[in-house]
Structure formats: C-alpha cells, structure tokens
Design a protein around this motif. Structure first.
Motif, mmCIF file in Angstrom:
data_model
loop_
_atom_site.group_PDB
_atom_site.id
_atom_site.type_symbol
_atom_site.label_atom_id
_atom_site.label_comp_id
_atom_site.label_asym_id
_atom_site.label_seq_id
_atom_site.Cartn_x
_atom_site.Cartn_y
_atom_site.Cartn_z
ATOM 1 N N ARG A 59 30.675 62.525 58.345
ATOM 2 C CA ARG A 59 31.842 63.179 57.781
ATOM 3 C C ARG A 59 31.898 62.858 56.286
ATOM 4 O O ARG A 59 31.384 61.826 55.854
ATOM 5 C CB ARG A 59 33.119 62.682 58.461
ATOM 6 N N ALA A 60 32.522 63.723 55.504
ATOM 7 C CA ALA A 60 32.492 63.523 54.060
ATOM 8 C C ALA A 60 33.794 63.952 53.398
ATOM 9 O O ALA A 60 34.410 64.956 53.794
ATOM 10 C CB ALA A 60 31.330 64.284 53.432
ATOM 11 N N ILE A 61 34.178 63.171 52.404
ATOM 12 C CA ILE A 61 35.230 63.554 51.459
ATOM 13 C C ILE A 61 34.545 63.908 50.149
ATOM 14 O O ILE A 61 33.816 63.091 49.577
ATOM 15 C CB ILE A 61 36.231 62.399 51.239
ATOM 16 N N ILE A 62 34.746 65.135 49.679
ATOM 17 C CA ILE A 62 34.092 65.612 48.459
ATOM 18 C C ILE A 62 35.153 65.831 47.380
ATOM 19 O O ILE A 62 36.102 66.596 47.575
ATOM 20 C CB ILE A 62 33.315 66.918 48.704
ATOM 21 N N SER A 63 34.982 65.143 46.283
ATOM 22 C CA SER A 63 35.891 65.315 45.145
ATOM 23 C C SER A 63 35.459 66.542 44.347
ATOM 24 O O SER A 63 34.297 66.670 43.968
ATOM 25 C CB SER A 63 35.862 64.067 44.261
ATOM 26 N N ARG A 64 36.388 67.428 44.066
ATOM 27 C CA ARG A 64 36.048 68.652 43.338
ATOM 28 C C ARG A 64 35.614 68.350 41.903
ATOM 29 O O ARG A 64 34.704 68.991 41.390
ATOM 30 C CB ARG A 64 37.242 69.606 43.328
ATOM 31 N N GLY A 65 36.249 67.341 41.256
ATOM 32 C CA GLY A 65 35.859 66.949 39.910
ATOM 33 C C GLY A 65 36.027 68.057 38.893
ATOM 34 O O GLY A 65 36.617 69.110 39.148
ATOM 35 N N TRP A 66 35.462 67.828 37.698
ATOM 36 C CA TRP A 66 35.566 68.811 36.623
ATOM 37 C C TRP A 66 34.731 70.051 36.889
ATOM 38 O O TRP A 66 34.957 71.088 36.279
ATOM 39 C CB TRP A 66 35.133 68.170 35.296
ATOM 40 N N SER A 67 33.765 69.949 37.807
ATOM 41 C CA SER A 67 32.936 71.118 38.135
ATOM 42 C C SER A 67 33.584 71.999 39.202
ATOM 43 O O SER A 67 33.073 73.070 39.514
ATOM 44 C CB SER A 67 31.555 70.657 38.624
ATOM 45 N N ASN A 68 34.693 71.512 39.782
ATOM 46 C CA ASN A 68 35.428 72.274 40.789
ATOM 47 C C ASN A 68 34.527 72.668 41.954
ATOM 48 O O ASN A 68 34.391 73.845 42.302
ATOM 49 C CB ASN A 68 36.066 73.526 40.174
ATOM 50 N N LEU A 69 33.897 71.673 42.567
ATOM 51 C CA LEU A 69 33.072 71.926 43.748
ATOM 52 C C LEU A 69 33.945 72.535 44.836
ATOM 53 O O LEU A 69 35.103 72.159 45.013
ATOM 54 C CB LEU A 69 32.442 70.621 44.235
#
Length: 830
Positions: free
Chosen positions: A378-388
């Motif tokens: 399972r994963a938590i993905i941070s959108r960050g400045w690239s807005n994933l």
C-alpha cells in the motif's frame, strides 16, 4: 555490501562510491561530459582542464589531523552572552529552507534577533515559526524545474535554445540584490530597523562573502552537501574518469571540488562582480572566485550526521560536522482520510518528491503505481510541486494521494520511504528508522542515496532516467527486508543521540570572538561604532551610542564605523612571471571593456525604461515615512537623514540623455583608470608578490604579510617587507648551504648555495620593489574608499536609525538600564 542483488530490473543501476571513484575502460579524454548518473559531470584526468586545476590544487597543501581539538569541541556556551542581529540567507527549495528555520528558532532561544532571508513563497512558513522574514526574490519552482532539466553544471542544448540560462542569471542578480537588502533594510511588515551583525548562509546564496565584506561582520556557512575540498570523497556533482591514469584517488577527489567551483564561477562570476560594483567593491579576481571561502578560511558547519559521514581528517578545525537539523515536531492532526487509510491495513510506504518539478508527472505517476502493485504494498503518494495524480485504471484502494503533510508525523506511520534524496527528507526518514529508496534528480541527491545504500538502509539510488516500475518494485521489496530495517534502526539510534542544531549553534558561537565583537559598555550588545577622543577609544553598540547622543555627551560626527571582521580579497601570487602576466592580462581586459562602454552605455541608457527603480523594489514611501519618524533633524555627518532613500531615488530621476553622456564619459575614465592603475600599481604589486612567494615553489619558507586596507597599512607592510626581505635573504644565503651539506653532503651544499642565492635575490628584490608597490596599493584603497562611499553612508545611516529605534521604540528604552550603568557610560567619556 551486495544489496544490488535484491533489485531485479530491466536496466542495471549505476555504481556510485563516494570513497573511490571509478574509471572507464574506453579511456575517453573529454574534459567534461554530462552523465546519466543523477546529472553528475564526468571529468577526465587526461583532460587539459584537469591538469590545469591539478596544478592549482597542488599549491594548496592538504591539512593533516591537528593535535589541537576544534574550538567548538571545548566550547562552553556559558562564555557567550552576546545578543546579535543575525540574517540567515538561504537559496533553494523548502527542503533547503526548513533546516535553517529550525536553526533560527534555536538561535532565538539564545536571545538573538533572527531574520531568515529567502524566496518570497516561503514567507508564511518562516513567519509561522516565529522568525522574521525578508524576501530576496527568485522563484524556487522555476529553479527546481531548471535543475531537473539540467541536473549537472552544464546546461542542455534545450535550455540554451529556450533562453533559460539568461533567465537564471537574471534570477541570480535579483537574489544578490535581495540578499544585500536583507542585511540593512527594515522589516517589510513592521518596518522595524535592522542591520546585520552576523551572517549565516548556504553556499548557493552566493551573496554571503560580499555582504560580510561590505559590513565587516562575521560569516558562517552551513550546508547539507559537501562543499569543501577533501581527499576522502569527490564532490557529489563530479564523476571522475580515472582510466589509464596514475593519479591518486585522493588527489582526484580534491580536484573535483575545484572543478565544480570553477565551472560555477564561469557561469555567474560576472554577475557577482557587476553586483559588487554597485556596493563600491572591486571585482573578485578570476583566480580567487573559485574556492574563495576556503582561501579566506570562512567557518563552515556541515549539517549531517557524523554517524553517516564522519568528518574527513584533512578538514581544518574551522570546519565541523554537527548532525542533521530537526525542527520541533509541529502540532498536527491528520485529516480523516489519512488517519483512516493508515489504520485500515498494513503500514503503507511513502512516495514523494517534494519541491521537484517534473516535466511529465503523468508518466512518473504510472511508473509509481505499477511499481506499488508489482511490489504488493500500500502507498501514500504526496502530490508535491509536480502535482502527481491518478493514472487511469491503475489506482485502487491501496493508494492514497495527499497534499502537504509533516514528515515528522507521517514517517512514524509508514514502513519505508521513497523520495528524491533531499538531505532533510533523508534525515527524517532515517531518524524514524525507515528504510529508504532514493530517486535522485540533481545536486546532492545522488550523494545521499549512495550514503543510505552504503549504510545498508536502502538500495543503490535509481536516477530518474533509468527508473522503471520493475527496478522500483525491486527496491521497495529490499526496503521491506529485515536487513534494511535493522540498518535503518541502527542509524536511527545513533542519530537520536546527536543534537545537530545545538551543535551547530555552539560551532557558530565558537567561531566568534566575544572580545572582538562586544560593546565596551553594554556587554551583551555588538559594537557598531568606534568613539575616539584623545586617549579614549571605545567600541559602542548602536544602543549605547544613541543613549550618549541623546544625552549630548557625544556627537554623531565623532563616531567611526566599527569593522570587527574585515575581509580583504587579493590575488594569490605564486611566481613573478605568471603574476606579472596575469596582471597585464587583467589590465588589458579592463581597458577593452572600458573602451566598449564608451559606445555601449549610451545605447543601454536609451533602452532602459525611464524611472527604473531596479533594486529599489523594497524602498517604498512607507519606508521613507518610517525613517522620518526617527529623524531628529540633526546634522548628520553621513548626509541627510533620508540619504538611503532619497539619494537612490534621485539617481534614477536623471534623464536618459544625461545618463548616456555620463555612461560614455565613465567609459573614458574607466579606460584611463585601468591603464594607470594597472601599469603603475597592479603590475608592480603582482611582481613584488610573485618574487616574495617564489621560494615556496622549491620548499622555501616565506613570511606572511598583513592585509593592506589603506595607505597606512600599505606603508607599514612595505617597511616590514623591506627589512624582512634583506634579513631573511642574507640568512638563507648562509644557512641553506649549511643545511644542504648536512642532509646531502657536497652535492647538497652546492644545491644550498643555489637555493640561498635564489632566495636572496627574490626576497631582496621583493623588499625593494615593495617600497613602491605596497604603499601605492594602500593609497589606491584609501582613494577608492574616499570616492566610493555611498554604501558606507547607507550602512552608517541604517545603524543610527536602528539605534534611535532601540531607544525610542517599544522594544527597548533607556529605562531598561539602571542609573549605575548610565553613569558608568558617562564616566568612561571623561
């Protein structure tokens, strides 16, 4: 360590060892070439560039371990009671700024006034931490995007065609002006006056040495990336090609640091020197720009864990390694979706790239999601400045996208972390005992990925250009092994025993000399002025001086600006031939540039919009009124009480025609100045210094001379060099043959005669020629200081304004000082 065996992908991962640089079988001899290995630059030992830089490095002997412990190791914090105005200048992403926010908060606890000067976008972040904020301009998002496209020091053709290099140079110029303003301008919000009394900076801010030189105050550099030459490991931005080379690894490592500095100076040196001219400073010589901080012996603190990277043995005592900077964990209540995701299932992994701006976020998102599914996590993905974001058909209930979330809290609840390898994020992951996979983009990120891998807390880093879902999935699986978890937990235990920020503050305080800085009357304040009357010489703080002025015990005209830490930048000369040739080339270059200015400056004047206020962006009418509120209509020796503002404004009100005429005339005067100064001062000085240093080339000893700051010091140095030159020359003429005979018999005596004769000729000639060269150099400095005084007047005025504020403002009044102290102040003046 063989942790690569756990990673199976369709593209082999690059090898990277920070302690032994690899060679290549093909034996290529290009000077510099970009590699795919995290954007590092490949430098061949067979290239002309390497050989040239190697000769320069050879003239700076390596330092062995000293018997004396560094001053900060025996530092007693109770010895330090000064309360300073400290400006912290930081250029970079949020990951670069955050450690210095933590440092600033700790400095506040010691009673200092702390201003953090960085990009405008971090205003709220800094102010929410209780620190003063000053905007220096520059767009970190644009900077991050540029660095991703050009991860090494060499720009790509794509960036050249897009004109991004010129944009970056303009951004650097803007930030240089902003950094200087941060040293002397009032707070943009409260308009509370501020004049820096010490500077802390990271190297990419570039303005630090110049600002410290103008103000004459202490400077301390701090960074999360190796920036000081050492034999222990190469510069993180350089990859050496040692194919078919007999060059030692340690020597090549040292050259790699000079290569980075040299390439950097080639890109921005002219921008820095143009800015220095606006501050009434001479340009930094091309030979001194690279490695200037090392040459000047600027104190340096590296903000990483010594458990991860111990301090190299060849770093001198003014350089320290303190540990990572960690801020106090923020108060944080997770949103329901994050809390629910963590609680309902096995611990997820974290994936995030922070401030990195990626060209194709959709493609990267697809790789991440496929890797997560392949690894079965399972994963938590941070959108960050690239807005994933989501990729169609690949995102299920096992992935959660989040916005900004404090790593200090989040990393306690995940099984492993995958990120770009920023020093702060790496440190936070390891502090929490989390195995780490680094996907580096540029800068020091490959270095930190390699450090994590060498410690066994993660796999080798995977640069973006070879990232696939297969090798990322393999890396994630390795992070979940007991081997990686044990290594990460071991590092965590060691790091928790370190106090990085407190150590950094101790190192900063230990680099300061209290007696040099403190006011003679109010001991916990920094001296800003020298008061001289007869035999009375007092160092006065801004507050003490203003109390005395208000009580009419002294007049402002009796105050002289105090410079506790002068910085003098003179070219290092090695021999008379290269010294004289270099000076001649510099003179000719100046004459050519001045000639071109005769025609170019008038054209530029007509192209410049009328009324352009340039660096006046922070100097508004509100500031004028603030200054006026402290104006007591005294007759200031430095000029009108609003001289900073009104003089600057008047300069920009001149019509374009007048500016054109003045610009053309300045080109003519510049030509004459370059000619006469070069031929009658600079070249004789270069020859003198070359002769004085000549014995060093064959192992001889040479006395060091004092720095020349004015005509008095020039005359003093000339006299001492004349006496020492003949004294040491005759001594060598006698002793060298005797010494050589003892060591090598008759042949050694003959060599000693030649060596002693050469020393006699060089030292005596330097002494005679120096009688003209050194006083001439000092006279030029005195004339320059007398003619170019605008910046000095601005500093003097800003210090007086802050003194008035301290007495009249809400923060401090004369009532804070008891009658005994005030009476003592008056008695000292009798």
């Amino acid at each position: 360590m063989d942790n690569l065996k756990s990673i199976k992908g369709d593209v082999p991962l690059p090898e990277y060892s920070p302690f032994e640089m690899e060679g290549h079988a093909n034996g290529e001899t290009e000077a510099i070439a970009p590699t795919g290995d995290g954007g590092r630059i490949e430098l061949s030992t067979h290239s002309k560039l390497f050989k040239t830089l190697s000769r320069v490095v050879d003239r700076f002997p390596t330092k062995g371990p000293s018997d004396e412990p560094p001053p900060y190791e025996k530092w007693d914090g109770r010895q330090f009671n000064l309360k300073l105005n400290i400006v912290i200048q930081v250029v970079g992403s949020r990951g670069d700024v955050q450690p210095f926010v933590a440092l600033g908060v700790e400095l506040l606890r010691h009673g200092h006034r702390v201003r953090l000067a960085t990009h405008d976008t971090f205003c709220d972040f800094v102010q929410d931490s209780g620190l003063e904020f000053y905007p220096i301009g520059g767009d970190p998002a644009e900077l991050m995007a540029y660095m991703v496209k050009n991860p090494g020091l060499l720009p790509s053709m794509r960036s050249l065609r897009a004109g991004e290099i010129q944009k970056k140079r303009k951004m650097v110029a803007e930030m240089l002006n902003g950094c200087w303003d941060s040293c002397i301008m009032p707070d943009p919000v409260t308009m509370r006056p501020f004049v820096a009394e010490a500077i802390i900076a990271n190297p990419p801010s570039f303005a630090h040495i110049t600002c410290a030189q103008v103000l004459g105050i202490p400077l301390h550099l701090m960074f999360t990336m190796p920036w000081t030459s050492t034999k222990s490991f190469p510069h993180p931005l350089i990859k050496m090609n040692l194919a078919n080379s007999s060059i030692s690894v340690g020597h090549a490592n040292r050259v790699s640091y000079l290569a980075v500095e040299w390439l950097t100076w080639q890109g921005i040196g002219d921008v820095v020197n143009s800015w220095r001219k606006t501050l009434d400073l001479e340009p930094v010589p091309t030979s001194e720009g690279p490695m200037l901080a090392e040459t000047l012996g600027i104190p340096f603190t590296y903000c990483w864990s010594p458990s991860l990277i111990p301090k190299p043995s060849d770093w001198p005592s003014h350089i320290g390694v303190c540990g990572f900077f960690f801020r106090d964990p923020p108060s944080y209540e997770p949103p329901p979706e994050i809390k629910s995701f963590i609680e309902h299932g096995p611990p997820p992994i974290y994936i995030g790239f922070g401030s990195i701006v990626i060209d194709d976020p959709a493609k990267l998102t697809t790789i991440l999601l496929r890797a997560v599914r392949e690894a079965g996590v399972r994963a938590i993905i941070s959108r960050g400045w690239s807005n994933l974001g989501d990729a169609a058909g690949l995102c299920g209930n096992d992935v959660l996208y989040i916005g900004d979330c404090p790593h200090e809290w989040l990393f306690q609840h995940v099984a492993a972390v995958v990120h770009h390898g920023g020093a702060g994020t790496t440190a936070c992951g390891l502090l929490n005992g989390r195995p780490t996979t680094v996907i580096p983009f540029f800068g020091d990120q490959p270095f930190w990925g390699a450090m994590v891998a060498n410690a066994g807390a993660g796999p080798q880093p995977i640069p973006l250009d070879i990232l696939t879902y297969e090798n990322l999935a393999a890396a994630i699986r390795f992070c979940l092994t007991q081997e990686a978890l044990s290594a990460a937990e071991t590092l965590s235990c060691k790091m928790r025993s370190e106090s990085g920020i407190r150590n950094a503050v101790d190192q900063f305080h230990a680099s300061l000399t209290v007696g040099e800085l403190e006011c003679d009357i109010i001991k916990d304040r920094a001296a800003a002025w020298i008061y001289r009357k007869g035999k009375t010489h007092l160092k006065l703080s801004k507050l003490a001086a203003e109390i005395l002025i208000e009580n009419m015990r002294i007049h402002p005209s009796q105050l002289e600006r105090y410079i506790p830490r002068p910085i003098v930048i003179d070219p290092v000369r090695w021999d008379p031939v290269t010294a004289t040739t270099s000076s001649l080339a510099s003179t000719l270059k100046g004459m050519v540039v001045s000639t071109s200015d005769i025609f170019i400056k008038p054209v530029q004047a007509y192209q410049r919009p009328a009324g352009n206020l340039g660096h006046m962006r922070h100097l508004s009418e509100s500031e004028l009124s603030t200054y006026s509120s402290f104006d007591k209509h005294r007759s200031w020796p430095m000029g009108d009480t609003n001289s900073i503002a009104r003089t600057r404004l008047r300069e920009f009100s001149t019509g374009n025609l007048g500016v054109a005429i003045i610009g053309s005339a300045s080109g003519v005067s510049g030509f004459l100045k370059c000619f006469f100064k070069g031929m009658y001062v600079d070249m004789p000085l270069a020859t003198t210094e070359g002769l004085r240093s000549l014995p060093k080339l064959y192992g001889g000893e040479v006395r060091e001379i004092n720095k020349i700051t004015d005509w008095k010091s020039g005359a003093a140095v000339a006299g001492k060099n004349f006496v020492d030159g003949f004294k040491d020359g005759f001594t060598d003429l006698v002793q060298e043959p005797i010494k050589g005979g003892r060591e090598d018999g008759t042949l050694g005596a003959i060599k000693g005669i030649g060596k002693g004769s050469a020393n006699m000729l060089a030292k005596a000639s330097s002494g005679v020629l120096g009688l003209v060269a050194y006083p001439g150099h000092g006279i030029c400095k005195s004339i320059n200081a007398a003619v170019h005084h605008k910046t000095a007047r601005s500093i003097n005025h800003a210090r007086l304004i802050e003194g008035q504020y301290l007495v009249k403002g809400e923060q401090t009044t004369c009532r804070d000082f008891d009658e005994v102290l005030v009476r003592d102040m008056f008695d000292r003046l009798q």
